[in-house]
Design an enzyme around this catalytic site. Structure first.
Site, PDB file in Angstrom:
ATOM      1  N   CYS A   5       0.855  -1.175   0.111  1.00  0.00           N
ATOM      2  CA  CYS A   5       0.015  -0.085  -0.195  1.00  0.00           C
ATOM      3  C   CYS A   5       0.728   1.158   0.024  1.00  0.00           C
ATOM      4  O   CYS A   5       1.771   1.390   1.025  1.00  0.00           O
ATOM      5  CB  CYS A   5      -0.743  -0.137   1.189  1.00  0.00           C
ATOM      6  N   HIS A  47      -3.341   0.176   8.555  1.00  0.00           N
ATOM      7  CA  HIS A  47      -4.011  -0.008   7.260  1.00  0.00           C
ATOM      8  C   HIS A  47      -5.541  -0.194   7.401  1.00  0.00           C
ATOM      9  O   HIS A  47      -5.897  -1.114   8.091  1.00  0.00           O
ATOM     10  CB  HIS A  47      -3.322  -0.965   6.515  1.00  0.00           C
ATOM     11  N   HIS A 104      -8.237   7.871   3.938  1.00  0.00           N
ATOM     12  CA  HIS A 104      -7.743   9.245   3.997  1.00  0.00           C
ATOM     13  C   HIS A 104      -8.861  10.240   3.590  1.00  0.00           C
ATOM     14  O   HIS A 104      -9.714  10.151   3.106  1.00  0.00           O
ATOM     15  CB  HIS A 104      -6.548   9.447   3.180  1.00  0.00           C
ATOM     16  N   HIS A 106      -9.295  14.325   2.457  1.00  0.00           N
ATOM     17  CA  HIS A 106      -8.970  15.204   1.823  1.00  0.00           C
ATOM     18  C   HIS A 106      -9.389  16.497   2.617  1.00  0.00           C
ATOM     19  O   HIS A 106     -10.449  16.630   2.922  1.00  0.00           O
ATOM     20  CB  HIS A 106      -9.509  15.326   0.557  1.00  0.00           C
TER      21      HIS A 106
HETATM   22  P1  AMP Z   1      -8.419   9.300  -3.532  1.00  0.00           P
HETATM   23  O1  AMP Z   1      -8.886   9.297  -5.073  1.00  0.00           O
HETATM   24  O2  AMP Z   1      -9.669   9.551  -2.670  1.00  0.00           O
HETATM   25  O3  AMP Z   1      -7.847   7.980  -3.197  1.00  0.00           O
HETATM   26  O4  AMP Z   1      -7.407  10.171  -3.388  1.00  0.00           O
HETATM   27  C1  AMP Z   1      -5.933   9.839  -3.464  1.00  0.00           C
HETATM   28  C2  AMP Z   1      -5.068  11.247  -3.536  1.00  0.00           C
HETATM   29  O5  AMP Z   1      -3.639  10.674  -3.324  1.00  0.00           O
HETATM   30  C3  AMP Z   1      -5.030  11.704  -4.861  1.00  0.00           C
HETATM   31  O6  AMP Z   1      -5.531  13.070  -4.532  1.00  0.00           O
HETATM   32  C4  AMP Z   1      -3.706  11.883  -5.375  1.00  0.00           C
HETATM   33  O7  AMP Z   1      -3.248  13.329  -5.693  1.00  0.00           O
HETATM   34  C5  AMP Z   1      -2.842  11.663  -3.851  1.00  0.00           C
HETATM   35  N1  AMP Z   1      -1.575  11.028  -4.116  1.00  0.00           N
HETATM   36  C6  AMP Z   1      -1.221   9.948  -4.752  1.00  0.00           C
HETATM   37  N2  AMP Z   1      -0.021   9.634  -4.464  1.00  0.00           N
HETATM   38  C7  AMP Z   1       0.467  10.467  -3.649  1.00  0.00           C
HETATM   39  C8  AMP Z   1       1.741  10.615  -3.167  1.00  0.00           C
HETATM   40  N3  AMP Z   1       2.954  10.116  -3.159  1.00  0.00           N
HETATM   41  N4  AMP Z   1       2.004  11.787  -2.138  1.00  0.00           N
HETATM   42  C9  AMP Z   1       0.967  12.531  -1.871  1.00  0.00           C
HETATM   43  N5  AMP Z   1      -0.341  12.439  -2.378  1.00  0.00           N
HETATM   44  C10 AMP Z   1      -0.568  11.349  -3.414  1.00  0.00           C
HETATM   45 ZN    ZN Z   2      -2.207   1.252   3.611  1.00  0.00          ZN
END
Ligand code: AMP
Ligand code: ZN
Length: 122
Positions: A5, A47, A104, A106
């Site tokens: 992950c 996780h 997570h 946002h």
């Molecule tokens: P979700 O679509 O809710 O799963 O959001 C995933 C978010 O993770 C997206 O807004 C991506 O831009 C962000 N993301 C993906 N990889 C990374 C990373 N390595 N560091 C920071 N954010 C990330």
């Molecule tokens: Zn995880």
């Protein structure tokens, strides 16, 4: 923790992130592809696949995670109310728009306009 992950790897500091908060339970960092002037991600270090995967035994840490949201928002550039504010989003599942299968939040804010990604649906 899940070895494959991406967000578990960030929690283990195996992948770099612009971290704004870390404690024993949670990590918050800047989204790599921000949809607003302020775009933070807040996650539990352990996780959990999504908000659809939590149950009644998760109430205490979920409440602590939620209580972090306004603190992190205003400490990282979201403007004070009434003119400022923030948006809290949690995507779950494919139709919910979830791309990373580790729960997570946002946290979005800052002066508008924001990208269409973060715009209201209606
Ligand atoms: P979700 O679509 O809710 O799963 O959001 C995933 C978010 O993770 C997206 O807004 C991506 O831009 C962000 N993301 C993906 N990889 C990374 C990373 N390595 N560091 C920071 N954010 C990330
Ligand atoms: Zn995880």
């Amino acid at each position: 923790m899940s070895h494959d992950c991406l967000f578990c790897k960030i929690a283990r500091h195996e992948i770099p992130a612009r971290i704004v908060h870390e404690d024993d339970e949670f990590l918050a960092f800047h989204d790599i592809n921000p949809a607003a002037p302020v775009h933070l991600l807040l996650m539990p270090k352990h996780h959990v696949a999504s908000l659809a995967a939590v149950g009644s035994t998760d109430d205490a840490w979920l409440a602590r995670m939620l209580l972090l949201v306004p603190k992190l928002a205003f400490a990282n550039g979201c403007n004070p109310l009434p003119d400022g504010g923030f948006r809290l989003v949690a995507n779950a599942g494919t139709e919910g728009g979830q791309e990373i299968d580790h729960l997570h939040f946002h946290i979005l804010g800052g002066a508008r306009p924001w990208s269409k990604r973060a715009a209201p649906a209606a």
